[in-house]
Design an enzyme around this catalytic site. Structure first.
Site, short mmCIF file in Angstrom:
data_model
loop_
_atom_site.label_atom_id
_atom_site.label_comp_id
_atom_site.label_asym_id
_atom_site.label_seq_id
_atom_site.Cartn_x
_atom_site.Cartn_y
_atom_site.Cartn_z
N LYS A 138 21.56 39.30 41.21
CA LYS A 138 22.37 38.29 40.53
C LYS A 138 21.80 38.05 39.15
O LYS A 138 20.57 37.96 38.98
CB LYS A 138 22.39 36.97 41.31
CG LYS A 138 23.29 35.91 40.64
CD LYS A 138 23.43 34.66 41.46
CE LYS A 138 22.21 33.77 41.37
NZ LYS A 138 22.41 32.46 42.02
N ARG A 185 25.92 28.50 47.87
CA ARG A 185 24.73 28.92 48.63
C ARG A 185 23.57 27.95 48.42
O ARG A 185 22.75 27.74 49.30
CB ARG A 185 24.35 30.36 48.32
CG ARG A 185 23.89 30.72 46.91
CD ARG A 185 22.47 30.29 46.61
NE ARG A 185 21.80 31.10 45.63
CZ ARG A 185 20.88 30.64 44.81
NH1 ARG A 185 20.58 29.34 44.78
NH2 ARG A 185 20.26 31.44 43.99
N GLN A 203 26.51 20.68 41.50
CA GLN A 203 25.60 20.98 42.59
C GLN A 203 25.52 19.83 43.59
O GLN A 203 25.39 20.06 44.80
CB GLN A 203 24.21 21.31 42.07
CG GLN A 203 23.24 21.76 43.13
CD GLN A 203 23.80 22.79 44.10
OE1 GLN A 203 23.73 22.64 45.29
NE2 GLN A 203 24.40 23.85 43.56
N ASP A 248 32.52 7.92 39.38
CA ASP A 248 33.90 7.68 39.83
C ASP A 248 34.59 9.00 40.16
O ASP A 248 35.28 9.11 41.18
CB ASP A 248 34.68 6.94 38.74
CG ASP A 248 34.20 5.51 38.55
OD1 ASP A 248 33.60 4.96 39.48
OD2 ASP A 248 34.42 4.96 37.44
N GLY A 287 16.83 20.01 41.67
CA GLY A 287 16.96 20.18 40.23
C GLY A 287 15.87 21.01 39.57
O GLY A 287 16.13 21.71 38.59
N ALA A 288 14.64 20.95 40.07
CA ALA A 288 13.54 21.68 39.43
C ALA A 288 13.61 23.15 39.80
O ALA A 288 13.23 23.54 40.91
CB ALA A 288 12.20 21.08 39.84
N LYS A 344 9.93 21.71 34.94
CA LYS A 344 10.86 20.73 35.50
C LYS A 344 10.24 20.03 36.71
O LYS A 344 9.55 20.65 37.51
CB LYS A 344 12.17 21.41 35.94
CG LYS A 344 13.04 21.90 34.79
CD LYS A 344 14.35 22.44 35.33
CE LYS A 344 15.29 22.89 34.23
NZ LYS A 344 16.58 23.39 34.77
#
Length: 326
Positions: A69, A112, A140, A168, A223-224, A229
């Site tokens: 990928k 995934r 996500q 919202d 997120g990291a 991150k």
């Protein structure tokens, strides 16, 4: 030689969350059994454009699946009218190396990754978990919550986002696919009062403090996914049982990468890889009081098993276009 081409609408018509969770869980199992070849993902960093490009190859021996990928992460893309994450997946024949299918990997990546969170919660969250807290409400976050709804009886979802309008929109979209109560919160600490906490932000400074998290909470830290991150207070990691998707990859690009590099935690503080739990090599949650953290960086094996599932369905249903490559 012809290659099958699947665009995003094709992939969308072939993907659903239950089958994605099943495929991803199988991928984790094979990873836990050491039956895959998967070099750590490689990065090209575009500092002046606030983005990066990643390559993620894998070969799964038992399923005889191989491919790669190519995926980007550009947080500023929303302002350009583009997805933050876009990807392309290529599956190759292991006999000849010829490309079999080229498909959109953008939706596949969202699905995934969400499925991985579902698998983690299945094995690590308390069985009586009903309340989800969400820090971040982007694309996500949607697939994370969708996956959780397939493995848990979710009755309440607490949302935190700096842009109320985004909250919202999230509630409107997700209320169509799951029946539960949505509560918007003004402070992150209010969202942390939950059974399962999901963080899906691209930040480089911790958002979730240790003192906000109760014993018995499971956290999907999503997120990291690159060096530098982090979303969680390192003090929280020291209180928790840390499970990573891949030890090498998480060490340089996961939630643990910054505290490891600063010596705030060590490799001994990391329990194991999720695949080892799925394969039955290591135990899952061990008590109702335990705090568990799943550090998700995203593995190429997740992409390959999901892409292979899509490819097989496309062949069965006659979906996609054959294009002449060579």
């Amino acid at each position: 030689m012809d290659v099958l081409w699947l665009d995003q609408s094709d992939v969308q018509s072939l993907l659903d969350m239950p089958s994605t969770i099943e495929a991803v869980e199988k991928g984790f199992e094979q990873h836990g059994l050491k039956k895959v070849q998967m070099p750590a993902k490689s990065y090209l960093i575009f500092e002046k454009h606030n983005g990066d490009l990643r390559t993620m190859p894998a070969y799964m021996e038992e399923e005889d699946i191989a491919g790669v990928k190519i995926v980007n992460v550009h947080p500023d893309n929303r302002q350009r009218g583009l997805p933050t994450v876009m990807g392309v997946v290529v599956l190759n024949s292991t006999q000849t190396g010829e490309p079999l299918v080229i498909m959109d990997g953008t939706l596949l990546t969202d699905m995934r990754t969400g499925a991985a969170g579902g698998v983690a919660a299945k094995h690590l969250a308390r069985k009586d978990s009903h309340v989800v807290g969400m820090v971040g409400v982007g694309d996500q976050a949607r697939t994370q919550l969708l996956a959780l709804s397939k493995v848990m009886d979710i009755q309440e979802v607490k949302l935190f986002c700096r842009n109320v309008a985004h909250c919202d929109h999230f509630e409107k979209d997700m209320s169509h696919v799951m029946n539960c109560e949505f509560l918007k919160k003004e402070k992150i600490q209010d969202v942390c009062d939950c059974d399962i906490l999901v963080t899906t932000t691209p930040v480089r400074e911790p958002l979730v403090m240790s003192e906000w998290v109760q014993e018995g909470t499971h956290i999907n830290a999503i997120g990291a996914d690159a060096k530098g991150k982090e979303e969680l207070d390192p003090g929280l990691l020291l209180r928790a049982r840390i499970v990573v998707d891949d030890l090498v990859q998480a060490s340089h690009s996961g939630e643990v990468n910054v505290p490891l590099s600063k010596g705030m935690i060590t490799a001994k503080d990391i329990c194991c890889e999720l695949g080892e739990i799925v394969a039955g090599i290591r135990p899952g949650r061990q008590s109702d009081d335990e705090i568990t953290v799943f550090d998700s960086t995203g593995l190429a094996v997740q992409d390959m098993v999901t892409a292979n599932m899509v490819y097989r369905k496309a062949l069965e249903q006659g979906i996609g276009q054959n294009i002449r490559m060579f």
